[in-house]
Design a protein around this motif. Structure first.
Motif, PDB file in Angstrom:
ATOM      1  N   LYS A  55       1.037  -1.020   0.123  1.00 35.96           N
ATOM      2  CA  LYS A  55       0.185  -0.026  -0.023  1.00 35.96           C
ATOM      3  C   LYS A  55       0.943   1.270  -0.082  1.00 35.96           C
ATOM      4  CE  LYS A  55      -3.876  -1.949   2.431  1.00 35.96           C
ATOM      5  NZ  LYS A  55      -4.882  -1.849   3.659  1.00 35.96           N
ATOM      6  N   MET A  56       1.891   1.066   0.734  1.00 39.23           N
ATOM      7  CA  MET A  56       2.855   2.335   0.669  1.00 39.23           C
ATOM      8  C   MET A  56       3.327   2.514  -0.605  1.00 39.23           C
ATOM      9  SD  MET A  56       5.478   1.871   3.918  1.00 39.23           S
ATOM     10  CE  MET A  56       4.976   1.962   5.661  1.00 39.23           C
ATOM     11  N   ILE A  57       4.071   1.696  -1.176  1.00 39.04           N
ATOM     12  CA  ILE A  57       4.381   1.779  -2.431  1.00 39.04           C
ATOM     13  C   ILE A  57       3.393   2.317  -3.538  1.00 39.04           C
ATOM     14  CG2 ILE A  57       5.451   0.615  -4.580  1.00 39.04           C
ATOM     15  CD1 ILE A  57       6.833  -1.149  -2.487  1.00 39.04           C
ATOM     16  N   ARG A 105       1.401   7.063  -6.626  1.00 42.14           N
ATOM     17  CA  ARG A 105       0.659   8.006  -7.140  1.00 42.14           C
ATOM     18  C   ARG A 105       0.769   9.551  -6.385  1.00 42.14           C
ATOM     19  NH1 ARG A 105      -3.035   3.542  -5.501  1.00 42.14           N
ATOM     20  NH2 ARG A 105      -3.408   4.879  -3.627  1.00 42.14           N
ATOM     21  N   GLY A 106       2.009   9.479  -5.819  1.00 50.25           N
ATOM     22  CA  GLY A 106       2.136  10.954  -5.061  1.00 50.25           C
ATOM     23  C   GLY A 106       1.592  11.181  -3.832  1.00 50.25           C
ATOM     24  N   GLU A 107       0.819  10.309  -3.149  1.00 46.42           N
ATOM     25  CA  GLU A 107       0.039  10.212  -2.113  1.00 46.42           C
ATOM     26  C   GLU A 107       0.935   9.847  -0.689  1.00 46.42           C
ATOM     27  OE1 GLU A 107      -3.279   7.788  -2.441  1.00 46.42           O
ATOM     28  OE2 GLU A 107      -4.016   8.643  -4.254  1.00 46.42           O
ATOM     29  N   LYS A 108       0.762  10.521   0.230  1.00 45.92           N
ATOM     30  CA  LYS A 108       1.276  10.064   1.685  1.00 45.92           C
ATOM     31  C   LYS A 108       0.810   8.712   2.157  1.00 45.92           C
ATOM     32  CE  LYS A 108       2.488  14.928   2.457  1.00 45.92           C
ATOM     33  NZ  LYS A 108       2.467  15.973   3.382  1.00 45.92           N
ATOM     34  N   PHE A 109       1.498   8.380   3.077  1.00 42.12           N
ATOM     35  CA  PHE A 109       1.107   7.166   3.651  1.00 42.12           C
ATOM     36  C   PHE A 109       1.339   6.858   5.218  1.00 42.12           C
ATOM     37  CE2 PHE A 109       5.019   6.609   1.279  1.00 42.12           C
ATOM     38  CZ  PHE A 109       6.035   6.284   2.174  1.00 42.12           C
TER      39      PHE A 109
END
Length: 268
Positions: free
Chosen positions: A171-173, A178-182
């Motif tokens: 999920k992190m990757i 997508r340029g989203e934080k995790f």
């Protein structure tokens, strides 16, 4: 996985340390005994009552959730007013040492590090001029923790399989791509690793530093997709190298995990 240390065993080990003995002596003589006691002085009565309640918890080796004596019993034994006992319980509740339930009485609290987190967050928020320096200290502490437990953690995780953590890394990757934080996944990942050490205090300290870190880093760094992906991949390597029992590679992955922040904060 090793069994958690017993409370009595922990206290016995603490007693072998001179500095710990001095701390324990702060709460001496033991309270809640059968011997008659002198009334607590009106000077700092609230703090003295707080120490007396801490003494009871310590000497009776109580655990979170265990009941405390009633207010009436505390008043009689400590020879203080009900208002003094209530004030002491209220302050201890704010520190998460005591939990008061209306109509049921008082119990030993979770004794978490939440009060420390709130204090540090407020301190850093008010100290705007040195906010970056404060964050450096938090990041430095987190890095020390992760590197400091490397040997024990890798030894505990060697040869294990962790499908849940693998899903977290995936999920992190995916988010980083997508340029989203995790942030949620980041917390779950580190909590999962720390669980292998079977050390509640260390897990709480790690979580506390992480929460303080995440409170301030979004305001400081928009984090590019590239840095997010580098960090996510570093988490992946941390998991793989820990499972493979390669402590050297694990340490390198930890260092790479913090590299974007180290560069941002101009740390050594």
């Amino acid at each position: 996985m090793k069994r958690p240390c017993s409370i009595s065993g922990t206290i016995n080990r603490m007693l072998s340390d001179k500095s710990a003995q001095l701390l324990l002596e702060k709460f001496s003589p033991p309270t809640m005994s059968e011997k008659p006691r002198e009334p607590i002085s009106s000077v700092n009565r609230s703090f003295a009552t707080m120490d007396a309640i801490k003494s009871y918890i310590l000497h009776h080796e109580l655990k979170p959730g265990d009941p405390l004596p009633s207010e009436a019993t505390l008043c009689a034994d400590l020879q203080v007013s009900r208002s003094s006992v209530r004030e002491a319980l209220r302050k201890l509740e704010a520190l998460d040492i005591v939990r008061v339930q209306q109509g049921r009485g008082s119990f030993v609290g979770k004794m978490s590090l939440e009060p420390m987190v709130e204090t540090l967050v407020l301190r850093f928020a008010l100290d705007a001029r040195s906010g970056t320096e404060s964050l450096r200290q938090v990041v430095c502490t987190r890095r020390f923790l992760d590197l400091g437990v490397a040997d024990s953690l890798v030894a505990a995780m060697k040869g294990t399989s962790n499908p849940e953590l693998e899903k977290v890394v995936e999920k992190m990757i995916a988010k980083a791509t997508r340029g989203e934080k995790f942030m949620d996944e980041d917390m779950a990942f580190h909590s999962g690793l720390m669980a292998y050490l079977d050390n509640e205090l260390l897990s709480q300290l790690n979580a506390a530093m992480w929460l303080i870190h995440q409170t301030f880093i979004p305001e400081l760094d928009p984090q590019s997709a590239e840095s997010l992906l580098l960090t996510a991949r570093a988490h992946e390597r941390m998991l793989i190298t820990a499972q493979n029992g390669d402590v050297g590679a694990y340490r390198e992955a930890v260092i790479d995990h913090y590299e974007p922040l180290v560069s941002l904060l101009e740390m050594d």
